[in-house]
Scaffold this motif. Structure first.
Motif, PDB file in Angstrom:
ATOM      1  N   GLN A  35      49.813  39.754  46.003  1.00 56.93           N
ATOM      2  CA  GLN A  35      48.683  39.492  45.109  1.00 56.93           C
ATOM      3  C   GLN A  35      47.905  40.775  44.821  1.00 56.93           C
ATOM      4  O   GLN A  35      47.521  41.056  43.659  1.00 56.93           O
ATOM      5  N   LEU A  36      47.631  41.552  45.867  1.00 59.41           N
ATOM      6  CA  LEU A  36      46.901  42.792  45.680  1.00 59.41           C
ATOM      7  C   LEU A  36      47.671  43.748  44.768  1.00 59.41           C
ATOM      8  O   LEU A  36      47.084  44.423  43.882  1.00 59.41           O
ATOM      9  N   ALA A  37      49.006  43.812  44.966  1.00 55.08           N
ATOM     10  CA  ALA A  37      49.816  44.691  44.116  1.00 55.08           C
ATOM     11  C   ALA A  37      49.809  44.218  42.667  1.00 55.08           C
ATOM     12  O   ALA A  37      49.740  45.013  41.716  1.00 55.08           O
ATOM     13  N   ASP A  41      48.192  46.283  39.616  1.00 53.22           N
ATOM     14  CA  ASP A  41      49.053  46.681  38.500  1.00 53.22           C
ATOM     15  C   ASP A  41      48.429  46.248  37.169  1.00 53.22           C
ATOM     16  O   ASP A  41      48.483  46.983  36.167  1.00 53.22           O
ATOM     17  N   ASN A  42      47.789  45.072  37.138  1.00 54.16           N
ATOM     18  CA  ASN A  42      47.165  44.593  35.907  1.00 54.16           C
ATOM     19  C   ASN A  42      45.824  45.293  35.615  1.00 54.16           C
ATOM     20  O   ASN A  42      45.341  45.288  34.485  1.00 54.16           O
ATOM     21  N   ALA A  43      45.236  45.892  36.632  1.00 51.81           N
ATOM     22  CA  ALA A  43      43.940  46.531  36.430  1.00 51.81           C
ATOM     23  C   ALA A  43      44.069  47.936  35.814  1.00 51.81           C
ATOM     24  O   ALA A  43      43.066  48.521  35.384  1.00 51.81           O
ATOM     25  N   VAL A  44      45.225  48.485  35.738  1.00 53.33           N
ATOM     26  CA  VAL A  44      45.417  49.850  35.219  1.00 53.33           C
ATOM     27  C   VAL A  44      45.431  49.813  33.683  1.00 53.33           C
ATOM     28  O   VAL A  44      46.224  49.077  33.095  1.00 53.33           O
ATOM     29  N   PRO A  45      44.580  50.568  32.979  1.00 48.92           N
ATOM     30  CA  PRO A  45      44.566  50.573  31.523  1.00 48.92           C
ATOM     31  C   PRO A  45      45.616  51.531  30.955  1.00 48.92           C
ATOM     32  O   PRO A  45      46.271  52.252  31.715  1.00 48.92           O
ATOM     33  N   ASP A  46      45.715  51.531  29.638  1.00 45.42           N
ATOM     34  CA  ASP A  46      46.620  52.451  28.954  1.00 45.42           C
ATOM     35  C   ASP A  46      45.912  53.802  28.819  1.00 45.42           C
ATOM     36  O   ASP A  46      44.911  53.945  28.106  1.00 45.42           O
ATOM     37  N   ASP A  66      40.303  55.878  40.266  1.00 40.66           N
ATOM     38  CA  ASP A  66      38.962  55.511  39.825  1.00 40.66           C
ATOM     39  C   ASP A  66      38.942  54.126  39.195  1.00 40.66           C
ATOM     40  O   ASP A  66      38.031  53.314  39.459  1.00 40.66           O
ATOM     41  N   TYR A  67      39.951  53.838  38.374  1.00 40.39           N
ATOM     42  CA  TYR A  67      40.012  52.518  37.745  1.00 40.39           C
ATOM     43  C   TYR A  67      40.158  51.411  38.787  1.00 40.39           C
ATOM     44  O   TYR A  67      39.516  50.363  38.713  1.00 40.39           O
ATOM     45  N   ASP A  73      38.002  42.425  39.699  1.00 41.25           N
ATOM     46  CA  ASP A  73      38.896  41.409  40.287  1.00 41.25           C
ATOM     47  C   ASP A  73      39.524  41.903  41.585  1.00 41.25           C
ATOM     48  O   ASP A  73      39.663  41.153  42.580  1.00 41.25           O
ATOM     49  N   LEU A  74      39.926  43.181  41.562  1.00 34.60           N
ATOM     50  CA  LEU A  74      40.570  43.721  42.751  1.00 34.60           C
ATOM     51  C   LEU A  74      39.576  43.806  43.903  1.00 34.60           C
ATOM     52  O   LEU A  74      39.913  43.497  45.062  1.00 34.60           O
TER      53      LEU A  74
END
Length: 612
Positions: A35-37, A41-46, A66-67, A73-74
């Motif tokens: 879940q954490l991974a 992974d979804n929290a990283v922007p482009d 930093d992100y 959520d994380l």
């Protein structure tokens, strides 16, 4: 066996339960890391639309950190770890250098964290090692998952599983399982005990019956209807076996008593060996030849009893080694006595089954031979004497009658003729007395035996001999046994026999001396010694001492010792002597003792009522 099976099943159950709990904890930790991974992974922007130089990996990783550190959520998921996951101590996201990006403990963000053992070590350990790892002390084990960003390694997600939390989670379950297992074992033992008592009850009764039978109890098997089942059939067979054993035991007991009595009374030494050369039967006389008690000989082998260094041992061992018997030989036994020894091997239908060793005292054998020869001579002499006495008695009576007629016819006889006739009359009467003594000596006598203490009988004889001893200045010394020596004899004949020997001893000391009379018990005989201090008996006449009419005295009749020998023969006893020139003579009289069984039997017979 039931307890072992129940314990084995309980062990398997508890070990499975522990393994399942550990597997569930590890799977929970793996799910959390996934879940954490996924959230990370979804929290990283482009980053292509940002001012970050995507061609600089370090800048990219710093921007991603930093992100992730500011993702709502994380952070919420990280914060919920300690309250939603009972066995998880902490969770963290670290970069490739081991620096913390996110952690359930905010004070550790930006710091290096040490590596912790992988939780797989606990999962793969044995049952006992699992318990030691969980209960030996607090420890934290990691469940890791690698984290990639943009197709490149970025770091890892680490979830720490606490052994304390896992132990607290697992202990109640294990306690319940242990209690259930113990209850199951106890219940199985009770059930097994009940079933075994129900199933093995007949066997226990059979065992008790067999123990009673082997112990020789008279009421070992109760005569009742045992039923027609297997137990009943076995009981019937045991009852039959008990009867057979009881009969065999009675027969064996009777045979053993008879054999023991025979062995105790045998003068010869007998040793019976088995096929393996073990001693199974020993007579009491063997103790005198070997100098060892019977109990030390029974059960031993021939090699353990006899030594090859002695003449007897060498002879017997060689015979057993070669399996070759030997005829009677005279050798010296280990205690220094001369013995006549013979060995026979016993066979049954050509198969050796044992051996019999016979030992006989040489001196006793020769004494028996002398007594037999003496008895033969006395018997022959008695037959001859009775015949001669019968033939001489009639002429003597005729001579006496005619002498009286001649005296009556001669009215006036001169003194010389009267003197000659008186001499003839006196000698004829003396000859008649001699013939009468011969008749009395050879005539069968009716004995009147009675039980008496032999020492009291000796006292009576000493009283009778006391006047003659005082005239000869002889002092009589007594050395009697302290215990009563009961014999069964005709007291009148026995007193006369002993008096003859005592008077001979007194007369052998014309200048006075000491006459010693002793009595003692020796096996089943009363042994009486009468020792004088006379000149002794010359060796050349010792063989004739018990012959009728033989005497070394001027006024002796030659009847006393012959009469003593005859009386001792009547009472199944014996008399012999040893004489040393110049030191005196010792006469030894032996009379059988009365056994307690014979005495009780005679008393019982005397008390039985007689019918007319």
């Amino acid at each position: 066996m039931v307890a072992v099976l129940a314990s084995a099943f309980a062990y398997i159950y508890i070990s499975r339960l522990l393994q399942q709990s550990i597997v569930n904890s590890r799977q929970t930790a793996i799910n959390l890391t996934s879940q954490l991974a996924y959230v990370a992974d979804n929290a990283v922007p482009d980053l292509t639309s940002t001012r970050v130089d995507t061609n600089n990996p370090a800048a990219v990783r710093a921007s991603l950190a930093d992100y992730l550190g500011t993702d709502r959520d994380l952070n919420m998921l990280i914060d919920s770890v300690s309250r939603d996951w009972p066995t998880v101590l902490d969770a963290a996201i670290v970069d490739v250098n081991g620096k913390v990006i996110l952690h359930t403990r905010p004070e550790l963000i930006g710091k290096q964290v040490a590596d912790r053992p992988d939780f797989a070590l606990v999962e793969d350990a044995s049952f006992r090692r699992k318990l030691r790892l969980l209960y030996k002390g607090p420890a934290v084990y990691d469940v890791r998952m690698p984290l990639e960003m943009g197709g490149s390694p970025f770091g890892s997600v680490r979830v720490g599983v606490s052994s304390v939390f896992l132990k607290n989670e697992l202990t109640p379950t294990l306690q319940r399982a242990t209690i259930a297992a113990a209850a199951a074992i106890l219940f199985s033992l009770l059930v097994a005990a009940g079933l075994s008592r129900l199933a093995l009850g007949p066997l226990e009764r059979i065992s008790r019956t067999l123990d009673s039978v082997s112990a020789g109890a008279a009421d070992a098997v109760v005569e009742e209807d045992p039923g027609r089942d297997e137990y009943g059939l076995v009981t019937l067979k045991i009852a039959h076996l008990d009867r057979q054993m009881r009969d065999a035991r009675e027969i064996f007991s009777a045979l053993k008593d008879n054999v023991d009595q025979i062995m105790a009374n045998l003068q010869d030494g007998l040793m019976l060996f088995t096929r393996d050369s073990n001693v199974v039967l020993v007579s009491a006389s063997v103790e005198r030849f070997l100098g060892r008690p019977r109990r030390e000989l029974l059960g031993r082998t021939v090699k353990e009893i006899f030594s090859p260094d002695s003449t007897l041992g060498s002879l017997v061992l060689d015979a057993f080694r070669l399996r070759h018997p030997f005829e009677q030989r005279e050798i010296e036994s280990p205690n220094g006595r001369r013995a006549q020894v013979s060995l026979d091997f016993i066979q049954e239908r050509g198969t050796p089954i044992g051996a019999l060793l016979t030992m006989r005292d040489t001196e006793s054998a020769r004494r028996i031979e002398d007594e037999i020869e003496m008895s033969r001579r006395l018997s022959a002499s008695g037959r001859l004497t009775r015949g001669v006495a019968h033939e001489v008695k009639n002429p003597i009576n005729a001579i006496v009658l005619h002498l009286q007629l001649l005296q009556n016819k001669l009215q006036q006889i001169d003194p010389d003729t009267r003197r000659h006739m008186d001499i003839i009359d006196s000698e004829i009467h003396r000859l008649d007395r001699v013939v009468q003594v011969l008749v009395d000596f050879t005539r069968p006598r009716d004995l009147h035996p009675e039980e008496v203490d032999f020492q009291r009988l000796l006292e009576d004889v000493v009283t009778l001999a006391a006047p003659d001893a005082e005239q000869q200045n002889v002092k009589i010394m007594r050395e009697f046994s302290s215990e009563p020596l009961v014999v069964k004899v005709d007291t009148d004949f026995m007193k006369q026999a002993i008096l003859n020997v005592i008077l001979n001893g007194v007369q052998a000391m014309p200048r006075g001396g000491i006459l010693t009379i002793s009595s003692r018990r020796e096996d089943e005989m009363v042994v009486t010694g009468i020792r004088d201090q006379g000149a002794g008996i010359p060796p050349e006449v010792q063989e004739k001492m018990f012959e009728l009419y033989f005497t070394t005295k001027k006024n002796g009749s030659g009847i006393g010792l012959a009469q003593t020998y005859q009386v001792m023969q009547w009472h199944y006893g014996s008399v012999d002597f040893e004489s040393i020139a110049g030191r005196g003579t010792t006469f030894t009289l032996r009379v059988p003792l009365v056994s307690p069984q014979d005495s009780l039997q005679e008393k019982a017979e005397a008390q039985e009522p007689r019918t007319v």
